[in-house]
Design an enzyme around this catalytic site. Structure first.
Site, PDB file in Angstrom:
ATOM      1  N   LYS A 157       0.835  -1.202   0.000  1.00  0.00           N
ATOM      2  CA  LYS A 157       0.000   0.000   0.000  1.00  0.00           C
ATOM      3  C   LYS A 157       0.872   1.256   0.000  1.00  0.00           C
ATOM      4  O   LYS A 157       0.609   2.213  -0.726  1.00  0.00           O
ATOM      5  CB  LYS A 157      -0.951  -0.030   1.207  1.00  0.00           C
ATOM      6  CG  LYS A 157      -2.051  -1.082   1.052  1.00  0.00           C
ATOM      7  CD  LYS A 157      -2.830  -1.386   2.330  1.00  0.00           C
ATOM      8  CE  LYS A 157      -3.811  -2.551   2.058  1.00  0.00           C
ATOM      9  NZ  LYS A 157      -4.592  -2.956   3.237  1.00  0.00           N
ATOM     10  N   GLN A 199      -4.952  -1.520   9.352  1.00  0.00           N
ATOM     11  CA  GLN A 199      -4.829  -2.868   8.795  1.00  0.00           C
ATOM     12  C   GLN A 199      -5.438  -3.895   9.761  1.00  0.00           C
ATOM     13  O   GLN A 199      -5.138  -3.896  10.954  1.00  0.00           O
ATOM     14  CB  GLN A 199      -3.342  -3.183   8.523  1.00  0.00           C
ATOM     15  CG  GLN A 199      -3.096  -4.487   7.799  1.00  0.00           C
ATOM     16  CD  GLN A 199      -3.659  -4.515   6.381  1.00  0.00           C
ATOM     17  OE1 GLN A 199      -3.743  -3.499   5.703  1.00  0.00           O
ATOM     18  NE2 GLN A 199      -4.072  -5.681   5.918  1.00  0.00           N
ATOM     19  N   ASP A 234     -11.427   2.393   3.549  1.00  0.00           N
ATOM     20  CA  ASP A 234     -11.758   0.967   3.489  1.00  0.00           C
ATOM     21  C   ASP A 234     -13.267   0.752   3.354  1.00  0.00           C
ATOM     22  O   ASP A 234     -13.711  -0.346   3.014  1.00  0.00           O
ATOM     23  CB  ASP A 234     -11.314   0.266   4.784  1.00  0.00           C
ATOM     24  CG  ASP A 234      -9.938  -0.374   4.690  1.00  0.00           C
ATOM     25  OD1 ASP A 234      -9.595  -0.863   3.604  1.00  0.00           O
ATOM     26  OD2 ASP A 234      -9.238  -0.395   5.718  1.00  0.00           O
TER      27      ASP A 234
HETATM   28  N1  GUN Z   1      -7.097  -6.997   5.992  1.00  0.00           N
HETATM   29  C1  GUN Z   1      -7.402  -7.780   4.933  1.00  0.00           C
HETATM   30  N2  GUN Z   1      -7.957  -7.045   3.949  1.00  0.00           N
HETATM   31  C2  GUN Z   1      -7.998  -5.763   4.402  1.00  0.00           C
HETATM   32  C3  GUN Z   1      -8.451  -4.543   3.829  1.00  0.00           C
HETATM   33  O1  GUN Z   1      -8.959  -4.469   2.707  1.00  0.00           O
HETATM   34  N3  GUN Z   1      -8.302  -3.452   4.618  1.00  0.00           N
HETATM   35  C4  GUN Z   1      -7.773  -3.503   5.865  1.00  0.00           C
HETATM   36  N4  GUN Z   1      -7.707  -2.367   6.562  1.00  0.00           N
HETATM   37  N5  GUN Z   1      -7.356  -4.614   6.418  1.00  0.00           N
HETATM   38  C5  GUN Z   1      -7.456  -5.740   5.679  1.00  0.00           C
END
Ligand code: GUN
Length: 280
Positions: free
Chosen positions: A52, A96, A119
């Site tokens: 990211k 996350q 998200d």
């Molecule tokens: N953990 C697994 N997929 C995601 C996601 O799309 N966003 C976040 N914040 N955590 C994750």
């Protein structure tokens, strides 16, 4: 042999477009910024967070990383989110998941300003998706929709089967397919006739987190098969929720793992971050 839906290629195109958009925004004095928060040292989460951050760099998006120790308290995490909610350089906040067990994920998500919730996990944004009037779409389901469009398939009137009912993927995925007039079924661990149900599908989205769980004998000839799973079965071996070997012989189109949905998720996060900057 099925057509391969390369998320790697499609996401590269999307990121190239976003890069130009970011450059144009900067000319107007708008500088998109993303904060990524990671708690603890889950190796998979570390890999995702690094990707990211790298995507932000590639696109010229400002990013800040907050890597907190596994012992971080709920209060400390909520206090950081409050600071980021008010920080003007930051347009998007991503915490996350999963968080260490002692932290309450739900209240952490609820603490994020919905306008910075790139998200789309906050209940306000979840509700907006439900009614079909939304700013942010959760990154993985949004990436899946882009890949389905890319395969040239109309969702309208099609049998769509989503396997998995998580808040992050399964539930919003079902809603996005429904918004495009798909006939949607959600399967999960208690579904009785999984094979028969999946076999009906024109579009299959597998998001269960079980390696090679969906096999070719469950797939209808010519179906579009989207594999959201990323399962590490050996130190250097990633496989999806779909058994690619057998499914690709029957499917009309299929996503690989890696190089399918994964890179699309990141491209959608970048899209949401740019959108957040525009909204604010
Ligand atoms: N953990 C697994 N997929 C995601 C996601 O799309 N966003 C976040 N914040 N955590 C994750």
């Amino acid at each position: 042999m099925a057509k391969i839906l390369s998320g790697k290629e499609v996401s590269a195109r999307i990121k190239e477009e976003l890069k130009q958009e970011v450059a144009a925004l900067k000319e107007k004095g708008i500088f998109p910024g993303l904060a990524v928060v990671i708690v603890g040292d889950d190796p998979a989460s570390r890999v995702y967070v690094n990707s990211k951050k790298k995507a932000c760099e590639d696109l010229g998006i400002y990013s800040e990383e907050y890597a907190l120790s596994a012992e971080t308290t709920q209060e400390e995490l909520l206090s950081l989110i409050d600071t980021l909610n008010h920080k003007k350089e930051i347009n998007g906040i991503l915490v996350q998941l999963p968080l260490p067990k002692h932290l309450d994920e739900e209240s952490v998500i609820q603490a994020i300003d919905p306008k910075k919730d790139v998200d789309a996990f906050h209940p306000v944004n979840v509700g907006k998706i439900m009614v079909g009037n939304y700013d942010f779409v959760p990154c993985t389901p949004a990436g899946v929709m882009e890949l389905i469009h890319e395969s040239g398939i109309e969702v309208s009137g099609k049998e769509c089967v989503v396997i998995g009912r998580s808040n992050i993927v399964g539930k919003p995925q079902a809603m996005l397919l429904l918004h495009e007039n798909g006939t949607v079924t959600i399967c999960h661990s208690r579904t009785k006739d999984l094979k028969e149900t999946v076999k009906r599908a024109d579009i299959v989205v597998a998001a269960v987190g079980k390696p090679n769980f969906i096999t070719g004998d469950m797939i209808k000839e010519g179906a579009v098969v989207i594999d959201v799973g990323i399962n590490r079965i050996a130190p250097k071996t990633l496989v999806g929720d779909v058994d690619f070997e057998s499914a690709s012989k029957v499917a009309g189109a299929i996503t690989p793992v890696p190089g399918g949905v994964g890179p699309m998720t990141i491209a959608m996060l970048m899209k949401n971050t740019v959108k957040a900057a525009l909204i604010q």
